[in-house]
Design a protein around this motif. Sequence first.
Motif, PDB file in Angstrom:
ATOM      1  N   ASN A  66       0.843  -1.213   0.126  1.00 12.46           N
ATOM      2  CA  ASN A  66      -0.010  -0.054  -0.154  1.00 12.46           C
ATOM      3  C   ASN A  66       0.845   1.296  -0.020  1.00 12.46           C
ATOM      4  O   ASN A  66       0.354   2.454   0.188  1.00 12.46           O
ATOM      5  CB  ASN A  66      -0.995   0.108   1.230  1.00 12.46           C
ATOM      6  CG  ASN A  66      -1.972  -1.076   1.018  1.00 12.46           C
ATOM      7  OD1 ASN A  66      -2.680  -1.206   0.131  1.00 12.46           O
ATOM      8  ND2 ASN A  66      -2.145  -1.713   2.222  1.00 12.46           N
ATOM      9  N   ARG A  67       2.073   1.169  -0.570  1.00 12.18           N
ATOM     10  CA  ARG A  67       2.971   2.364  -0.470  1.00 12.18           C
ATOM     11  C   ARG A  67       2.480   3.419  -1.726  1.00 12.18           C
ATOM     12  O   ARG A  67       2.223   2.686  -2.561  1.00 12.18           O
ATOM     13  CB  ARG A  67       4.314   2.051  -0.409  1.00 12.18           C
ATOM     14  CG  ARG A  67       4.876   1.430   0.684  1.00 12.18           C
ATOM     15  CD  ARG A  67       6.508   1.076   0.603  1.00 12.18           C
ATOM     16  NE  ARG A  67       6.906   0.162   1.671  1.00 12.18           N
ATOM     17  CZ  ARG A  67       7.124  -0.889   1.469  1.00 12.18           C
ATOM     18  NH1 ARG A  67       7.160  -1.320   0.137  1.00 12.18           N
ATOM     19  NH2 ARG A  67       7.258  -1.799   2.319  1.00 12.18           N
ATOM     20  N   PRO A  68       2.658   4.545  -1.515  1.00 15.00           N
ATOM     21  CA  PRO A  68       3.108   5.436  -0.370  1.00 15.00           C
ATOM     22  C   PRO A  68       2.170   5.834   0.617  1.00 15.00           C
ATOM     23  O   PRO A  68       2.298   6.723   1.469  1.00 15.00           O
ATOM     24  CB  PRO A  68       3.664   6.643  -1.021  1.00 15.00           C
ATOM     25  CG  PRO A  68       2.784   6.732  -2.486  1.00 15.00           C
ATOM     26  CD  PRO A  68       2.169   5.336  -2.586  1.00 15.00           C
ATOM     27  N   TRP A  69       0.857   5.224   0.513  1.00 17.11           N
ATOM     28  CA  TRP A  69      -0.081   5.868   1.346  1.00 17.11           C
ATOM     29  C   TRP A  69      -0.020   5.329   2.756  1.00 17.11           C
ATOM     30  O   TRP A  69      -0.597   6.017   3.691  1.00 17.11           O
ATOM     31  CB  TRP A  69      -1.287   5.409   0.650  1.00 17.11           C
ATOM     32  CG  TRP A  69      -1.749   5.960  -0.545  1.00 17.11           C
ATOM     33  CD1 TRP A  69      -1.302   5.466  -2.143  1.00 17.11           C
ATOM     34  CD2 TRP A  69      -1.861   7.538  -0.985  1.00 17.11           C
ATOM     35  NE1 TRP A  69      -1.492   6.295  -2.948  1.00 17.11           N
ATOM     36  CE2 TRP A  69      -1.778   7.541  -2.395  1.00 17.11           C
ATOM     37  CE3 TRP A  69      -2.017   8.370  -0.442  1.00 17.11           C
ATOM     38  CZ2 TRP A  69      -1.957   8.642  -3.138  1.00 17.11           C
ATOM     39  CZ3 TRP A  69      -2.177   9.748  -0.931  1.00 17.11           C
ATOM     40  CH2 TRP A  69      -2.154   9.799  -2.259  1.00 17.11           C
ATOM     41  N   THR A  70       0.596   4.213   3.018  1.00 18.68           N
ATOM     42  CA  THR A  70       0.681   3.721   4.430  1.00 18.68           C
ATOM     43  C   THR A  70       1.319   4.678   5.266  1.00 18.68           C
ATOM     44  O   THR A  70       1.208   4.798   6.316  1.00 18.68           O
ATOM     45  CB  THR A  70       1.368   2.310   4.397  1.00 18.68           C
ATOM     46  OG1 THR A  70       2.408   2.348   3.786  1.00 18.68           O
ATOM     47  CG2 THR A  70       0.409   1.233   3.794  1.00 18.68           C
ATOM     48  N   LYS A  71       2.317   5.252   4.553  1.00 16.81           N
ATOM     49  CA  LYS A  71       3.028   6.336   5.480  1.00 16.81           C
ATOM     50  C   LYS A  71       2.230   7.509   5.802  1.00 16.81           C
ATOM     51  O   LYS A  71       2.922   8.497   6.656  1.00 16.81           O
ATOM     52  CB  LYS A  71       4.343   6.663   4.790  1.00 16.81           C
ATOM     53  CG  LYS A  71       5.249   5.222   4.678  1.00 16.81           C
ATOM     54  CD  LYS A  71       6.451   5.163   5.489  1.00 16.81           C
ATOM     55  CE  LYS A  71       7.285   4.035   5.166  1.00 16.81           C
ATOM     56  NZ  LYS A  71       7.436   3.139   6.172  1.00 16.81           N
ATOM     57  N   SER A  72       1.311   7.903   4.984  1.00 14.19           N
ATOM     58  CA  SER A  72       0.729   9.309   5.124  1.00 14.19           C
ATOM     59  C   SER A  72      -0.077   9.413   6.512  1.00 14.19           C
ATOM     60  O   SER A  72      -0.305  10.500   6.664  1.00 14.19           O
ATOM     61  CB  SER A  72       0.077   9.313   3.735  1.00 14.19           C
ATOM     62  OG  SER A  72      -1.248   8.656   3.985  1.00 14.19           O
ATOM     63  N   GLY A  73      -0.400   8.125   6.971  1.00  7.23           N
ATOM     64  CA  GLY A  73      -1.169   8.399   8.139  1.00  7.23           C
ATOM     65  C   GLY A  73      -2.634   8.687   8.060  1.00  7.23           C
ATOM     66  O   GLY A  73      -3.595   9.099   8.998  1.00  7.23           O
ATOM     67  N   LEU A  74      -3.406   8.539   6.607  1.00  6.18           N
ATOM     68  CA  LEU A  74      -4.687   8.728   6.414  1.00  6.18           C
ATOM     69  C   LEU A  74      -5.617   7.580   6.882  1.00  6.18           C
ATOM     70  O   LEU A  74      -5.042   6.462   6.769  1.00  6.18           O
ATOM     71  CB  LEU A  74      -4.826   8.958   4.938  1.00  6.18           C
ATOM     72  CG  LEU A  74      -4.268  10.117   4.165  1.00  6.18           C
ATOM     73  CD1 LEU A  74      -4.564  10.078   2.544  1.00  6.18           C
ATOM     74  CD2 LEU A  74      -5.173  11.266   4.547  1.00  6.18           C
ATOM     75  N   GLN A  84      -8.757   5.201   6.711  1.00  5.04           N
ATOM     76  CA  GLN A  84      -9.661   4.782   5.769  1.00  5.04           C
ATOM     77  C   GLN A  84     -10.966   5.545   5.862  1.00  5.04           C
ATOM     78  O   GLN A  84     -11.346   5.794   6.971  1.00  5.04           O
ATOM     79  CB  GLN A  84     -10.109   3.288   5.867  1.00  5.04           C
ATOM     80  CG  GLN A  84      -9.115   2.391   5.562  1.00  5.04           C
ATOM     81  CD  GLN A  84      -8.707   2.256   3.948  1.00  5.04           C
ATOM     82  OE1 GLN A  84      -9.326   2.994   3.278  1.00  5.04           O
ATOM     83  NE2 GLN A  84      -7.777   1.499   3.625  1.00  5.04           N
ATOM     84  N   PRO A  85     -11.725   5.938   4.787  1.00  2.15           N
ATOM     85  CA  PRO A  85     -11.586   5.590   3.453  1.00  2.15           C
ATOM     86  C   PRO A  85     -10.686   6.478   2.678  1.00  2.15           C
ATOM     87  O   PRO A  85     -10.390   6.092   1.435  1.00  2.15           O
ATOM     88  CB  PRO A  85     -13.020   5.452   2.831  1.00  2.15           C
ATOM     89  CG  PRO A  85     -13.604   6.749   3.655  1.00  2.15           C
ATOM     90  CD  PRO A  85     -13.072   6.514   5.095  1.00  2.15           C
ATOM     91  N   TRP A  86     -10.018   7.189   3.220  1.00  3.51           N
ATOM     92  CA  TRP A  86      -9.054   8.385   2.422  1.00  3.51           C
ATOM     93  C   TRP A  86      -7.797   7.604   2.001  1.00  3.51           C
ATOM     94  O   TRP A  86      -7.399   7.931   0.843  1.00  3.51           O
ATOM     95  CB  TRP A  86      -8.918   9.595   3.363  1.00  3.51           C
ATOM     96  CG  TRP A  86     -10.026  10.292   3.831  1.00  3.51           C
ATOM     97  CD1 TRP A  86     -10.813  10.218   4.917  1.00  3.51           C
ATOM     98  CD2 TRP A  86     -10.942  10.874   3.092  1.00  3.51           C
ATOM     99  NE1 TRP A  86     -11.833  11.069   4.862  1.00  3.51           N
ATOM    100  CE2 TRP A  86     -12.027  11.334   3.561  1.00  3.51           C
ATOM    101  CE3 TRP A  86     -11.296  10.951   1.504  1.00  3.51           C
ATOM    102  CZ2 TRP A  86     -13.158  11.955   3.041  1.00  3.51           C
ATOM    103  CZ3 TRP A  86     -12.433  11.730   0.961  1.00  3.51           C
ATOM    104  CH2 TRP A  86     -13.515  12.280   1.887  1.00  3.51           C
ATOM    105  N   LEU A  87      -7.318   6.796   2.732  1.00  3.83           N
ATOM    106  CA  LEU A  87      -6.210   5.985   2.238  1.00  3.83           C
ATOM    107  C   LEU A  87      -6.548   5.159   0.820  1.00  3.83           C
ATOM    108  O   LEU A  87      -5.819   5.164   0.082  1.00  3.83           O
ATOM    109  CB  LEU A  87      -5.777   4.982   3.508  1.00  3.83           C
ATOM    110  CG  LEU A  87      -4.455   4.344   3.012  1.00  3.83           C
ATOM    111  CD1 LEU A  87      -3.422   4.843   3.509  1.00  3.83           C
ATOM    112  CD2 LEU A  87      -4.705   2.848   3.810  1.00  3.83           C
TER     113      LEU A  87
END
Length: 123
Positions: A65-73, A75-78
């Motif tokens: 799920n990179r790069p979104w896992t490091k964003s801290g968002l 769900q459902p925004w991730l």
Amino acid sequence: MAGTGVDPDGLRARPRHHGAFALGYGALDPTFAGGRAEGTGYLAGALWVLFGFFFYVMSVVNWGNRPWTKSGLPQPWLGFGQISMLILPSTVLFLVLAVPAVAEWGADTAILDANTLIGWFTA
């Protein structure tokens, strides 16, 4: 058997609706019309979905799920960010590989024919 969705010989159901690609782009280029005997308009839309699933599965399974896992968002925004990012490579691959493969005008310019293309992404 008008309106039943069944061919007169009763062997095969006909789709009662047109896909967005077959209805939209099919109105401009009859190669992709939903009423074409080979169903090319439906195949073209299905190939875009196939490429979308391909990139999404690659992102989830292989890239974690990179790069979104490091964003801290949360769900459902991730998931929304991931899907919206993957629309670009799916569309580019679709325009470069799928459209010429299923279009009548792309028979001489297609990189892969439709059967090989589907085989690559479903094997």
